[in-house]
Scaffold this motif. Structure first.
Motif, PDB file in Angstrom:
ATOM      1  N   ALA A  56     -21.281   0.012  21.682  1.00 35.68           N
ATOM      2  CA  ALA A  56     -21.888   1.037  20.831  1.00 35.68           C
ATOM      3  C   ALA A  56     -20.948   1.514  19.728  1.00 35.68           C
ATOM      4  CB  ALA A  56     -22.401   2.209  21.659  1.00 35.68           C
ATOM      5  N   LYS A  57     -19.859   0.812  19.498  1.00 38.06           N
ATOM      6  CA  LYS A  57     -18.934   1.151  18.416  1.00 38.06           C
ATOM      7  C   LYS A  57     -19.144   0.163  17.271  1.00 38.06           C
ATOM      8  CE  LYS A  57     -14.125   2.011  17.322  1.00 38.06           C
ATOM      9  NZ  LYS A  57     -12.785   2.241  17.821  1.00 38.06           N
ATOM     10  N   ILE A  58     -18.985   0.644  16.055  1.00 40.90           N
ATOM     11  CA  ILE A  58     -19.129  -0.218  14.880  1.00 40.90           C
ATOM     12  C   ILE A  58     -17.761  -0.775  14.501  1.00 40.90           C
ATOM     13  CG2 ILE A  58     -19.738  -0.303  12.438  1.00 40.90           C
ATOM     14  CD1 ILE A  58     -21.783   1.914  13.021  1.00 40.90           C
ATOM     15  N   TYR A  59     -17.712  -2.087  14.291  1.00 33.13           N
ATOM     16  CA  TYR A  59     -16.512  -2.763  13.822  1.00 33.13           C
ATOM     17  C   TYR A  59     -16.811  -3.389  12.455  1.00 33.13           C
ATOM     18  CZ  TYR A  59     -14.761  -2.163  18.534  1.00 33.13           C
ATOM     19  OH  TYR A  59     -14.345  -1.622  19.721  1.00 33.13           O
ATOM     20  N   TYR A  60     -15.777  -3.521  11.638  1.00 30.84           N
ATOM     21  CA  TYR A  60     -15.915  -4.033  10.278  1.00 30.84           C
ATOM     22  C   TYR A  60     -15.152  -5.347  10.151  1.00 30.84           C
ATOM     23  CZ  TYR A  60     -17.585   0.667   9.600  1.00 30.84           C
ATOM     24  OH  TYR A  60     -18.303   1.822   9.716  1.00 30.84           O
ATOM     25  N   PHE A  61     -15.750  -6.291   9.423  1.00 30.71           N
ATOM     26  CA  PHE A  61     -15.171  -7.621   9.274  1.00 30.71           C
ATOM     27  C   PHE A  61     -15.154  -8.036   7.811  1.00 30.71           C
ATOM     28  CE2 PHE A  61     -17.040  -7.339  13.439  1.00 30.71           C
ATOM     29  CZ  PHE A  61     -16.124  -7.958  14.262  1.00 30.71           C
ATOM     30  N   ARG A  62     -14.126  -8.804   7.440  1.00 22.89           N
ATOM     31  CA  ARG A  62     -14.065  -9.448   6.127  1.00 22.89           C
ATOM     32  C   ARG A  62     -13.300 -10.756   6.284  1.00 22.89           C
ATOM     33  NH1 ARG A  62      -9.958  -5.488   2.732  1.00 22.89           N
ATOM     34  NH2 ARG A  62      -8.095  -5.916   3.969  1.00 22.89           N
ATOM     35  N   VAL A  63     -13.528 -11.685   5.355  1.00 18.24           N
ATOM     36  CA  VAL A  63     -12.979 -13.038   5.472  1.00 18.24           C
ATOM     37  C   VAL A  63     -12.353 -13.451   4.150  1.00 18.24           C
ATOM     38  CG1 VAL A  63     -13.557 -15.467   5.942  1.00 18.24           C
ATOM     39  CG2 VAL A  63     -14.787 -13.637   7.134  1.00 18.24           C
ATOM     40  N   GLN A  64     -11.290 -14.231   4.231  1.00 20.34           N
ATOM     41  CA  GLN A  64     -10.735 -14.869   3.038  1.00 20.34           C
ATOM     42  C   GLN A  64     -10.355 -16.302   3.384  1.00 20.34           C
ATOM     43  OE1 GLN A  64      -6.214 -13.061   3.300  1.00 20.34           O
ATOM     44  NE2 GLN A  64      -7.276 -12.803   1.419  1.00 20.34           N
ATOM     45  N   ALA A  65     -10.477 -17.175   2.404  1.00 22.63           N
ATOM     46  CA  ALA A  65     -10.119 -18.588   2.569  1.00 22.63           C
ATOM     47  C   ALA A  65      -8.668 -18.776   2.129  1.00 22.63           C
ATOM     48  CB  ALA A  65     -11.040 -19.460   1.735  1.00 22.63           C
ATOM     49  N   ALA A  66      -8.019 -19.806   2.696  1.00 18.55           N
ATOM     50  CA  ALA A  66      -6.636 -20.110   2.326  1.00 18.55           C
ATOM     51  C   ALA A  66      -6.469 -21.615   2.183  1.00 18.55           C
ATOM     52  CB  ALA A  66      -5.680 -19.575   3.380  1.00 18.55           C
ATOM     53  N   ASN A  67      -5.602 -22.001   1.232  1.00 17.36           N
ATOM     54  CA  ASN A  67      -5.254 -23.411   1.068  1.00 17.36           C
ATOM     55  C   ASN A  67      -3.807 -23.495   0.589  1.00 17.36           C
ATOM     56  OD1 ASN A  67      -5.266 -22.919  -1.697  1.00 17.36           O
ATOM     57  ND2 ASN A  67      -7.283 -23.810  -2.005  1.00 17.36           N
ATOM     58  N   ALA A  68      -3.390 -24.651   0.139  1.00 20.81           N
ATOM     59  CA  ALA A  68      -1.994 -24.861  -0.265  1.00 20.81           C
ATOM     60  C   ALA A  68      -1.594 -23.974  -1.437  1.00 20.81           C
ATOM     61  CB  ALA A  68      -1.783 -26.331  -0.613  1.00 20.81           C
ATOM     62  N   ILE A  69      -2.551 -23.514  -2.237  1.00 21.63           N
ATOM     63  CA  ILE A  69      -2.242 -22.689  -3.411  1.00 21.63           C
ATOM     64  C   ILE A  69      -2.118 -21.217  -3.041  1.00 21.63           C
ATOM     65  CG2 ILE A  69      -3.117 -21.949  -5.660  1.00 21.63           C
ATOM     66  CD1 ILE A  69      -4.318 -24.745  -5.937  1.00 21.63           C
ATOM     67  N   GLY A  70      -2.878 -20.764  -2.043  1.00 26.44           N
ATOM     68  CA  GLY A  70      -2.822 -19.349  -1.656  1.00 26.44           C
ATOM     69  C   GLY A  70      -4.106 -18.910  -0.973  1.00 26.44           C
ATOM     70  N   ARG A  71      -4.326 -17.604  -0.976  1.00 25.11           N
ATOM     71  CA  ARG A  71      -5.514 -17.023  -0.347  1.00 25.11           C
ATOM     72  C   ARG A  71      -6.481 -16.498  -1.402  1.00 25.11           C
ATOM     73  NH1 ARG A  71      -3.518 -13.454   4.841  1.00 25.11           N
ATOM     74  NH2 ARG A  71      -2.282 -15.081   5.834  1.00 25.11           N
ATOM     75  N   SER A  72      -7.763 -16.584  -1.081  1.00 22.63           N
ATOM     76  CA  SER A  72      -8.801 -16.060  -1.965  1.00 22.63           C
ATOM     77  C   SER A  72      -8.895 -14.549  -1.809  1.00 22.63           C
ATOM     78  CB  SER A  72     -10.147 -16.680  -1.591  1.00 22.63           C
ATOM     79  OG  SER A  72     -10.599 -16.155  -0.341  1.00 22.63           O
ATOM     80  N   PRO A  73      -9.659 -13.892  -2.700  1.00 24.53           N
ATOM     81  CA  PRO A  73      -9.974 -12.482  -2.444  1.00 24.53           C
ATOM     82  C   PRO A  73     -10.822 -12.385  -1.172  1.00 24.53           C
ATOM     83  CG  PRO A  73     -10.523 -13.102  -4.710  1.00 24.53           C
ATOM     84  CD  PRO A  73     -10.199 -14.364  -3.965  1.00 24.53           C
ATOM     85  N   PHE A  74     -10.850 -11.203  -0.569  1.00 24.21           N
ATOM     86  CA  PHE A  74     -11.668 -11.009   0.628  1.00 24.21           C
ATOM     87  C   PHE A  74     -13.149 -11.018   0.287  1.00 24.21           C
ATOM     88  CE2 PHE A  74      -7.798  -9.249   2.551  1.00 24.21           C
ATOM     89  CZ  PHE A  74      -7.859  -9.861   3.791  1.00 24.21           C
ATOM     90  N   SER A  75     -13.944 -11.430   1.256  1.00 31.46           N
ATOM     91  CA  SER A  75     -15.394 -11.360   1.132  1.00 31.46           C
ATOM     92  C   SER A  75     -15.823  -9.892   1.183  1.00 31.46           C
ATOM     93  CB  SER A  75     -16.054 -12.107   2.303  1.00 31.46           C
ATOM     94  OG  SER A  75     -15.775 -11.416   3.514  1.00 31.46           O
ATOM     95  N   GLN A  76     -17.114  -9.662   0.990  1.00 31.78           N
ATOM     96  CA  GLN A  76     -17.637  -8.321   1.207  1.00 31.78           C
ATOM     97  C   GLN A  76     -17.439  -7.959   2.674  1.00 31.78           C
ATOM     98  OE1 GLN A  76     -21.740  -8.773  -0.164  1.00 31.78           O
ATOM     99  NE2 GLN A  76     -21.251  -7.338  -1.801  1.00 31.78           N
ATOM    100  N   THR A  77     -17.218  -6.694   2.936  1.00 30.65           N
ATOM    101  CA  THR A  77     -17.070  -6.219   4.310  1.00 30.65           C
ATOM    102  C   THR A  77     -18.445  -6.077   4.947  1.00 30.65           C
ATOM    103  OG1 THR A  77     -15.043  -5.029   3.764  1.00 30.65           O
ATOM    104  CG2 THR A  77     -16.213  -4.310   5.727  1.00 30.65           C
ATOM    105  N   ILE A  78     -18.550  -6.532   6.183  1.00 33.45           N
ATOM    106  CA  ILE A  78     -19.797  -6.339   6.926  1.00 33.45           C
ATOM    107  C   ILE A  78     -19.503  -5.466   8.142  1.00 33.45           C
ATOM    108  CG2 ILE A  78     -20.860  -8.505   6.184  1.00 33.45           C
ATOM    109  CD1 ILE A  78     -20.228  -9.570   9.030  1.00 33.45           C
ATOM    110  N   ALA A  79     -20.497  -4.706   8.562  1.00 33.66           N
ATOM    111  CA  ALA A  79     -20.369  -3.855   9.740  1.00 33.66           C
ATOM    112  C   ALA A  79     -21.234  -4.430  10.846  1.00 33.66           C
ATOM    113  CB  ALA A  79     -20.820  -2.435   9.413  1.00 33.66           C
TER     114      ALA A  79
END
Length: 100
Positions: A56-79
């Motif tokens: 019954a608790k809300i958790y928040y998630f976001r994702v970013q991709a990574a490769n040899a050059i670096g990391r992308s910006p984060f995705s939109q946050t979802i609850a």
């Protein structure tokens, strides 16, 4: 040369989970490194985010991709609210609704 597009494959993803949508320092957060195939490679925590999640608790998630050059910006946050199975009834009431 100029105008060329460089494509580099995604090596992994970083999934962040937090107890607040702000993901600010001091929040309870976890970071998971996940391969494109879905295998968890590593994870880290800040503060004392317990190993078990709370129903019954809300958790928040976001994702970013990574490769040899670096990391992308984060995705939109979802609850997402963690929902568990209901408990057993404490005082069931049985009634007949038709002929026996």
């Amino acid at each position: 040369g100029d105008g060329e597009n460089l494509t580099v494959a995604i090596d992994d993803y970083w999934v962040e989970m937090s107890n607040t949508s702000a993901f600010t320092p001091g929040d309870e957060t976890r970071s998971f490194e996940v391969t494109p195939a879905g295998a968890v490679m590593s994870y880290s925590t800040s503060r004392a985010l317990s190993d078990s999640l709370t129903f019954a608790k809300i958790y928040y998630f976001r994702v970013q991709a990574a490769n040899a050059i670096g990391r992308s910006p984060f995705s939109q946050t979802i609850a997402q609210k963690l929902i568990g199975l209901p408990g057993a009834p404490t005082s069931p009431l049985v009634r007949t609704t038709g002929p026996l």
